[in-house]
Write an enzyme that holds these catalytic residues in place. Structure first.
Site, PDB file in Angstrom:
ATOM      1  N   ARG A 125      -8.247  13.580  17.764  1.00  0.00           N
ATOM      2  CA  ARG A 125      -8.029  13.439  19.210  1.00  0.00           C
ATOM      3  C   ARG A 125      -9.265  13.790  20.032  1.00  0.00           C
ATOM      4  O   ARG A 125      -9.398  13.366  21.161  1.00  0.00           O
ATOM      5  CB  ARG A 125      -6.833  14.276  19.673  1.00  0.00           C
ATOM      6  CG  ARG A 125      -7.071  15.760  19.610  1.00  0.00           C
ATOM      7  CD  ARG A 125      -5.917  16.536  20.177  1.00  0.00           C
ATOM      8  NE  ARG A 125      -4.746  16.488  19.316  1.00  0.00           N
ATOM      9  CZ  ARG A 125      -3.760  17.385  19.365  1.00  0.00           C
ATOM     10  NH1 ARG A 125      -3.798  18.353  20.250  1.00  0.00           N
ATOM     11  NH2 ARG A 125      -2.736  17.299  18.555  1.00  0.00           N
ATOM     12  N   ASN A 145     -17.024  26.622  21.255  1.00  0.00           N
ATOM     13  CA  ASN A 145     -16.243  25.488  20.762  1.00  0.00           C
ATOM     14  C   ASN A 145     -16.356  24.336  21.771  1.00  0.00           C
ATOM     15  O   ASN A 145     -15.969  24.490  22.934  1.00  0.00           O
ATOM     16  CB  ASN A 145     -14.779  25.937  20.591  1.00  0.00           C
ATOM     17  CG  ASN A 145     -13.898  24.818  20.079  1.00  0.00           C
ATOM     18  OD1 ASN A 145     -13.986  23.695  20.559  1.00  0.00           O
ATOM     19  ND2 ASN A 145     -13.035  25.104  19.132  1.00  0.00           N
ATOM     20  N   ARG A 153      -9.707  17.506  13.943  1.00  0.00           N
ATOM     21  CA  ARG A 153      -8.254  17.435  13.749  1.00  0.00           C
ATOM     22  C   ARG A 153      -7.897  16.172  12.990  1.00  0.00           C
ATOM     23  O   ARG A 153      -8.585  15.153  13.078  1.00  0.00           O
ATOM     24  CB  ARG A 153      -7.533  17.470  15.100  1.00  0.00           C
ATOM     25  CG  ARG A 153      -7.714  18.774  15.864  1.00  0.00           C
ATOM     26  CD  ARG A 153      -6.840  18.798  17.103  1.00  0.00           C
ATOM     27  NE  ARG A 153      -5.447  18.940  16.768  1.00  0.00           N
ATOM     28  CZ  ARG A 153      -4.756  20.082  16.862  1.00  0.00           C
ATOM     29  NH1 ARG A 153      -5.324  21.171  17.317  1.00  0.00           N
ATOM     30  NH2 ARG A 153      -3.487  20.113  16.528  1.00  0.00           N
ATOM     31  N   HIS A 165     -13.507  21.594  15.890  1.00  0.00           N
ATOM     32  CA  HIS A 165     -12.277  21.442  15.110  1.00  0.00           C
ATOM     33  C   HIS A 165     -12.056  19.950  14.882  1.00  0.00           C
ATOM     34  O   HIS A 165     -11.788  19.213  15.829  1.00  0.00           O
ATOM     35  CB  HIS A 165     -11.103  22.049  15.902  1.00  0.00           C
ATOM     36  CG  HIS A 165      -9.803  22.033  15.178  1.00  0.00           C
ATOM     37  ND1 HIS A 165      -8.654  22.587  15.699  1.00  0.00           N
ATOM     38  CD2 HIS A 165      -9.442  21.535  13.961  1.00  0.00           C
ATOM     39  CE1 HIS A 165      -7.657  22.442  14.839  1.00  0.00           C
ATOM     40  NE2 HIS A 165      -8.112  21.789  13.789  1.00  0.00           N
ATOM     41  N   HIS A 225     -13.623  20.173  23.709  1.00  0.00           N
ATOM     42  CA  HIS A 225     -13.109  19.518  24.912  1.00  0.00           C
ATOM     43  C   HIS A 225     -14.157  18.690  25.655  1.00  0.00           C
ATOM     44  O   HIS A 225     -13.807  17.940  26.570  1.00  0.00           O
ATOM     45  CB  HIS A 225     -12.387  20.524  25.802  1.00  0.00           C
ATOM     46  CG  HIS A 225     -11.132  21.011  25.125  1.00  0.00           C
ATOM     47  ND1 HIS A 225     -10.238  20.141  24.543  1.00  0.00           N
ATOM     48  CD2 HIS A 225     -10.671  22.249  24.866  1.00  0.00           C
ATOM     49  CE1 HIS A 225      -9.260  20.831  23.977  1.00  0.00           C
ATOM     50  NE2 HIS A 225      -9.496  22.110  24.152  1.00  0.00           N
ATOM     51  N   THR A 254      -3.947  24.757  18.848  1.00  0.00           N
ATOM     52  CA  THR A 254      -3.492  25.568  17.720  1.00  0.00           C
ATOM     53  C   THR A 254      -2.558  26.654  18.252  1.00  0.00           C
ATOM     54  O   THR A 254      -2.919  27.391  19.162  1.00  0.00           O
ATOM     55  CB  THR A 254      -4.712  26.199  17.015  1.00  0.00           C
ATOM     56  OG1 THR A 254      -5.683  25.182  16.822  1.00  0.00           O
ATOM     57  CG2 THR A 254      -4.323  26.786  15.681  1.00  0.00           C
ATOM     58  N   GLU A 271     -13.801  24.195  12.084  1.00  0.00           N
ATOM     59  CA  GLU A 271     -12.399  24.589  11.941  1.00  0.00           C
ATOM     60  C   GLU A 271     -11.668  23.425  11.316  1.00  0.00           C
ATOM     61  O   GLU A 271     -11.800  22.284  11.783  1.00  0.00           O
ATOM     62  CB  GLU A 271     -11.782  24.863  13.310  1.00  0.00           C
ATOM     63  CG  GLU A 271     -12.389  26.025  14.046  1.00  0.00           C
ATOM     64  CD  GLU A 271     -11.808  26.162  15.451  1.00  0.00           C
ATOM     65  OE1 GLU A 271     -11.033  25.289  15.886  1.00  0.00           O
ATOM     66  OE2 GLU A 271     -12.148  27.131  16.113  1.00  0.00           O
ATOM     67  N   GLU A 309     -10.437  35.560  11.513  1.00  0.00           N
ATOM     68  CA  GLU A 309     -10.511  35.410  12.963  1.00  0.00           C
ATOM     69  C   GLU A 309      -9.121  35.736  13.500  1.00  0.00           C
ATOM     70  O   GLU A 309      -8.152  35.017  13.223  1.00  0.00           O
ATOM     71  CB  GLU A 309     -10.921  33.974  13.340  1.00  0.00           C
ATOM     72  CG  GLU A 309     -10.981  33.778  14.855  1.00  0.00           C
ATOM     73  CD  GLU A 309     -11.591  32.446  15.269  1.00  0.00           C
ATOM     74  OE1 GLU A 309     -12.535  31.956  14.599  1.00  0.00           O
ATOM     75  OE2 GLU A 309     -11.120  31.894  16.292  1.00  0.00           O
ATOM     76  N   HIS A 318      -9.282  32.314  20.643  1.00  0.00           N
ATOM     77  CA  HIS A 318      -8.198  31.499  21.185  1.00  0.00           C
ATOM     78  C   HIS A 318      -7.702  32.057  22.518  1.00  0.00           C
ATOM     79  O   HIS A 318      -7.234  33.175  22.586  1.00  0.00           O
ATOM     80  CB  HIS A 318      -7.010  31.345  20.231  1.00  0.00           C
ATOM     81  CG  HIS A 318      -6.250  30.093  20.533  1.00  0.00           C
ATOM     82  ND1 HIS A 318      -6.653  28.862  20.066  1.00  0.00           N
ATOM     83  CD2 HIS A 318      -5.184  29.866  21.311  1.00  0.00           C
ATOM     84  CE1 HIS A 318      -5.828  27.944  20.528  1.00  0.00           C
ATOM     85  NE2 HIS A 318      -4.937  28.514  21.286  1.00  0.00           N
TER      86      HIS A 318
END
Ligand code: PXP
Length: 238
Positions: free
Chosen positions: A49, A7, A45, A43, A10, A101, A70, A151, A191
């Site tokens: 962000r 993922n 969002r 993801h 970031h 999340t 996601e 998941e 996660h």
């Protein structure tokens, strides 16, 4: 062989801190692939962000491994997913005020919405995974609604403060994995997984795919994305 979804949200978080063009998550995805990533996960969002619509578009054109999007179970997001055609969509809950999340999608409470979303995505040929807590009723309903995978949310395991608590949370994940194993669905997890807590989760019977972001991106700051991914992939397949 566990498949590792990296993922890269970031990387985009750092870019958005300055509203500029670097670092580019598209570049990060290419480096993650070179390190052995089996999948690139992002993801998108609602508040944009980190990952932007442009990232999703360009990644769709450039990622050579599987792409996992996601997204929240919302009509605009689902329409965008159908337009983009990632290989896999993982439906997640989303609150604007959360830092990340915070728990699994409650399939029981959102049954009709999730049911419609699964059908819309599968009709477009997309493999659908549901991000859920390791709970029997959530798993059973996911199977009943025809999800392709679940998941399991590993955040509570990852946040455990003592070894006893961690062992108890691992047991909950193992029990949930056995329930998934009695269905036709694939078993994924993610996660809060890190270089120090990933191994027991990777070794759960039937585990096929892990999606890991923050820990890999953090390490990549110091050792580079390729090396960070290579080491996580090694730990996933000890
Ligand atoms: N899986 C899902 C469904 C997520 O929402 C996230 C966070 O975006 C992850 C995995 C990755 O979590 P982490 O960044 O803590 O590794």
């Amino acid at each position: 062989m566990i498949k590792l979804g990296v993922n890269i949200d970031h990387v985009a978080t750092i870019r958005q801190a300055r509203q500029t063009t670097e670092p580019d998550p598209v570049w990060a995805a290419a480096m993650a692939e070179l390190g052995g990533a089996d999948q690139i996960t992002v993801h998108l969002r609602e508040d944009r962000r980190h990952i932007q619509d442009r990232d999703v578009r360009v990644l769709r054109d450039t990622v050579n491994v599987k792409m996992n999007l996601e997204c929240a179970c919302e009509p605009t997001m689902l329409d965008l997913a159908v337009k983009t055609l990632p290989d896999q969509v993982c439906l997640v809950p989303e609150k604007r005020e959360e830092v990340t999340t915070e728990g699994g999608l409650d399939i029981v409470a959102n049954r009709d919405r999730v049911d419609r979303a699964i059908k819309q995505l599968q009709d477009a040929g997309i493999f659908v995974s549901l991000f859920i807590d390791p709970d029997q009723s959530q798993i059973e309903l996911s199977a009943k609604l025809g999800a392709d995978a679940v998941e399991l949310h590993t955040g509570t395991y990852a946040n455990a403060k003592t070894s006893d608590e961690r062992a108890a949370q691992l047991q909950i994940l193992e029990t949930a994995a056995a329930v998934v194993g009695s269905t036709k669905m694939q078993l994924h997890a993610g996660h809060g997984l890190t270089y120090t807590n990933v191994v027991p989760v990777a070794q759960i019977e039937g585990m096929l795919e892990l999606n890991i972001g923050h820990s890999i991106v953090s390490r990549s700051v110091f050792v580079g994305m390729q090396e960070a991914v290579r080491e996580m992939k090694r730990l996933c397949n000890l």
